[in-house]
Design an enzyme around this catalytic site. Structure first.
Site, PDB file in Angstrom:
ATOM      1  NE  ARG A 182     -47.029 100.006 -59.017  1.00  0.00           N
ATOM      2  CZ  ARG A 182     -48.188 100.068 -58.366  1.00  0.00           C
ATOM      3  NH1 ARG A 182     -49.116  99.136 -58.554  1.00  0.00           N
ATOM      4  NH2 ARG A 182     -48.429 101.041 -57.507  1.00  0.00           N
ATOM      5  CB  CYS A 229     -49.802  95.202 -52.905  1.00  0.00           C
ATOM      6  SG  CYS A 229     -51.433  95.592 -52.234  1.00  0.00           S
TER       7      CYS A 229
END
Length: 271
Positions: A182, A229
């Site tokens: 990611r 995050c």
């Protein structure tokens, strides 16, 4: 008490704490693919633990422009914490069953609200059952608590935070707690844009955990001052793990879910 003991508690330590009593136990089962953990809680939880919904009680989705898990208000959190039975002067222990994500979020939110005596069960529910700890089924019925939340705005509470602009200025002083694929922009299962904040370094939260799900004792803490995050959840794992090593860093609560929804923000890909 060491930094680690101030942040984390072992299953053995929890058993001792329960025997000495009283203690408030919060079950924060949450996973990215399964955010509602109530059924898992009902199937088996630490005796006297109360289920806490990360999405509904540790977030306020009515707040615009702050990502997928905006922080709750102090008033809303106080009302929820009292429903859970959180009491002034009584220790609180939070736990989950997925990489410490739910419990770390609860720990961060409660501490940001000014509730200091909160610890994470190191290794989560697996550590408890692995040590022979018993489980109860069904729903808990806690006595109402009396805790007082002293910070109404958790974005300016007892834990340091970053705005998007402040995160942008950190460059390599900013850590990204998401999985490497990611971070590199190879996949993005949730947010509208793949990639990362330019200059950030990748510190996957799961890399700070040992094979048994406990926080590793040999963590190499990089020279960073902020972390983000996907939506401010797993970054709390990094913050807690580093706090156990004596280092405090700030959270960008909106994280990538906020950044990627602001078209003017630059995006980097690759390593």
């Amino acid at each position: 008490m060491s930094d680690r003991d101030d942040i984390l508690i072992t299953a053995f330590g929890l058993a001792q704490l329960i025997a000495a009593g009283p203690v408030t136990l919060l079950d924060v089962r949450w996973q990215l693919a399964k955010p509602d953990g109530r059924d898992d809680y009902r199937a088996g939880h630490i005796p006297d633990a109360v289920y806490v919904s990360l999405d509904d009680e540790l977030s306020d989705h009515a707040v615009p422009g702050k990502g997928r898990h905006p922080l709750p208000s102090g008033a809303a959190l106080q009302a929820a914490a009292r429903r859970w039975g959180v009491r002034d002067g009584v220790p609180t222990v939070v736990y989950d069953n997925w990489n410490l994500a739910g419990s770390a979020r609860a720990w961060w939110v409660l501490r940001a609200a000014g509730i200091e005596d909160v610890r994470i069960l190191d290794g989560g529910l697996a550590a408890w059952t692995g040590s022979g700890g018993p489980l109860d089924r069904g729903d808990g019925e806690p006595e109402p608590g009396d805790v007082t939340v002293i910070h109404e705005d958790l974005y300016n509470g007892a834990m340091p935070t970053l705005t998007a602009d402040e995160a942008a200025e950190l460059g390599p002083g900013l850590a990204d707690a998401r999985a490497p694929e990611r971070f590199r922009g190879e996949t993005e299962p949730v947010d509208p844009v793949a990639g990362h904040i330019p200059g950030a370094v990748n510190v996957p939260s799961t890399g700070l955990l040992a094979g048994d799900g406990t926080v590793r004792a040999d963590i190499n803490v990089p020279d960073v001052s902020g972390v983000y995050c996907g939506s401010g959840v797993t970054a709390a794992v990094v913050i807690a793990a580093w706090a156990a090593c004596g280092k405090q860093v700030a959270l960008f609560p909106g994280s990538w879910s906020q950044w990627s929804n602001e078209p003017r923000r630059p995006v980097a890909t690759g390593d």
